[in-house]
Design an enzyme around this catalytic site. Structure first.
Site, PDB file in Angstrom:
ATOM      1  N   ARG A  71      10.756   5.862   8.210  1.00 44.25           N
ATOM      2  CA  ARG A  71      11.573   4.690   8.654  1.00 44.25           C
ATOM      3  C   ARG A  71      11.535   3.647   7.597  1.00 44.25           C
ATOM      4  O   ARG A  71      10.534   2.922   7.190  1.00 44.25           O
ATOM      5  CB  ARG A  71      10.788   4.001   9.822  1.00 44.25           C
ATOM      6  CG  ARG A  71      10.887   4.923  11.163  1.00 44.25           C
ATOM      7  CD  ARG A  71      12.407   5.290  11.485  1.00 44.25           C
ATOM      8  NE  ARG A  71      12.221   5.656  13.010  1.00 44.25           N
ATOM      9  CZ  ARG A  71      13.250   6.112  13.567  1.00 44.25           C
ATOM     10  NH1 ARG A  71      14.497   6.112  12.781  1.00 44.25           N
ATOM     11  NH2 ARG A  71      13.267   6.870  14.622  1.00 44.25           N
ATOM     12  N   ALA A  83      13.853  10.922  19.656  1.00 43.85           N
ATOM     13  CA  ALA A  83      14.573   9.990  20.249  1.00 43.85           C
ATOM     14  C   ALA A  83      15.823   9.839  19.290  1.00 43.85           C
ATOM     15  O   ALA A  83      15.952  10.379  18.270  1.00 43.85           O
ATOM     16  CB  ALA A  83      13.706   8.536  20.111  1.00 43.85           C
ATOM     17  N   GLU A 100      19.031  15.352  21.426  1.00 43.91           N
ATOM     18  CA  GLU A 100      18.082  14.773  20.549  1.00 43.91           C
ATOM     19  C   GLU A 100      16.658  15.681  20.182  1.00 43.91           C
ATOM     20  O   GLU A 100      16.116  15.908  19.416  1.00 43.91           O
ATOM     21  CB  GLU A 100      17.455  13.405  20.684  1.00 43.91           C
ATOM     22  CG  GLU A 100      18.633  12.485  20.633  1.00 43.91           C
ATOM     23  CD  GLU A 100      19.248  12.156  19.208  1.00 43.91           C
ATOM     24  OE1 GLU A 100      18.613  12.478  18.240  1.00 43.91           O
ATOM     25  OE2 GLU A 100      20.399  11.813  19.102  1.00 43.91           O
ATOM     26  N   GLU A 104      15.741  17.609  16.874  1.00 48.11           N
ATOM     27  CA  GLU A 104      14.819  17.070  16.108  1.00 48.11           C
ATOM     28  C   GLU A 104      13.537  17.804  16.191  1.00 48.11           C
ATOM     29  O   GLU A 104      12.647  17.987  15.585  1.00 48.11           O
ATOM     30  CB  GLU A 104      14.318  15.754  16.686  1.00 48.11           C
ATOM     31  CG  GLU A 104      15.336  14.355  16.195  1.00 48.11           C
ATOM     32  CD  GLU A 104      14.872  13.149  16.515  1.00 48.11           C
ATOM     33  OE1 GLU A 104      13.523  13.052  16.958  1.00 48.11           O
ATOM     34  OE2 GLU A 104      15.500  12.181  16.230  1.00 48.11           O
ATOM     35  N   GLY A 123      13.944 -10.907  23.097  1.00 50.90           N
ATOM     36  CA  GLY A 123      14.056 -12.442  22.821  1.00 50.90           C
ATOM     37  C   GLY A 123      15.203 -12.390  21.725  1.00 50.90           C
ATOM     38  O   GLY A 123      15.622 -13.647  21.469  1.00 50.90           O
ATOM     39  N   GLU A 149      15.798  13.369   8.769  1.00 49.62           N
ATOM     40  CA  GLU A 149      15.346  14.115   9.543  1.00 49.62           C
ATOM     41  C   GLU A 149      14.960  15.514   8.797  1.00 49.62           C
ATOM     42  O   GLU A 149      14.243  16.554   9.143  1.00 49.62           O
ATOM     43  CB  GLU A 149      16.216  14.486  10.680  1.00 49.62           C
ATOM     44  CG  GLU A 149      16.435  13.427  11.662  1.00 49.62           C
ATOM     45  CD  GLU A 149      17.365  13.834  12.786  1.00 49.62           C
ATOM     46  OE1 GLU A 149      17.845  15.028  12.686  1.00 49.62           O
ATOM     47  OE2 GLU A 149      17.470  12.971  13.809  1.00 49.62           O
TER      48      GLU A 149
END
Length: 219
Positions: A71, A83, A100, A104, A123, A149
């Site tokens: 990430r 996901a 997905e 994946e 928020g 991926e």
């Protein structure tokens, strides 16, 4: 009664104005002027984002299928559930989850149910997530992976071990923590899960509607 004369929980947070600061490929940032209790106006930053789906895929040996994925915003790899984003207006969340899981992990499932719905960070963003439980796993065609991926590692972890890892801070991805703990709680309590096609009132559509308007205006 509060000093403003309003009843707590009854105020209508009307939006007086809204302007877009940025609109990109997967999110937009807008600034809203919102009426607060007592009549004061406050500016709120809102990130519009795609909805997302994730899959807690559990095999016959009670192993949870996890992926180890890079990430970029955090500069490292995280243990996650399979996901992906709902990036087409009107796309069925269940069909997106099936896609997905196949893309994946190369897996499909015979039984599906809704495990938990999550407002990921209300928020500042409308991004919401639905986690499905998938059982009766079997292999299916997996498209050739691309970009991050292509580096994705697929793991099968005993459910109890996944729970331990989440509580120990070894699994920190919010989606995975929510899915792992919800699954263990459901198993321990015997709580009934919702059907796979259950309504999703919190499904965000603002960003996709925005992109549809932008595409229409450019034609």
């Amino acid at each position: 009664m509060t000093s403003s004369g309003s009843v707590p929980g009854a105020h209508e947070f009307d939006v007086l104005s809204s302007r877009t600061v940025y609109s990109g490929a997967i999110l937009a940032l807008r600034l809203d002027q919102v009426v607060m209790p007592g009549g004061r106006t406050a500016e709120r930053e809102v990130v519009e984002h795609h909805a997302a789906v994730a899959v807690a895929a559990l095999d016959e040996d009670e192993n949870l299928v996890l992926i180890n994925q890079y990430r970029h915003p955090i500069g490292g790899r995280l243990l996650e559930l399979p996901a992906g984003l709902l990036d087409k207006l009107g796309e069925d969340p269940l069909e997106a989850a099936k896609r997905e899981l196949a893309e994946e992990t190369g897996l499909a499932a015979r039984e599906w149910s809704v495990l938990v719905d999550v407002a990921l960070s209300p928020g500042f963003t409308d991004e919401a997530l639905r986690v499905y439980l998938a059982t009766g796993l079997y292999e299916t065609d997996r498209p050739e992976p691309e970009l991050e991926e292509a580096d994705l590692q697929i793991l099968r972890v005993p459910l109890a071990e996944a729970v331990r890892a989440a509580l120990a801070g070894e699994i920190t991805n919010a989606t995975a923590v929510a899915g792992v703990t919800a699954l263990m709680t459901a198993r321990a309590s015997g709580a009934a899960l919702r059907p796979a096609d259950a309504p999703w009132p919190g499904l965000p559509t603002a960003f996709l509607e925005r992109k549809a308007r932008e595409n229409s205006a450019s034609q």
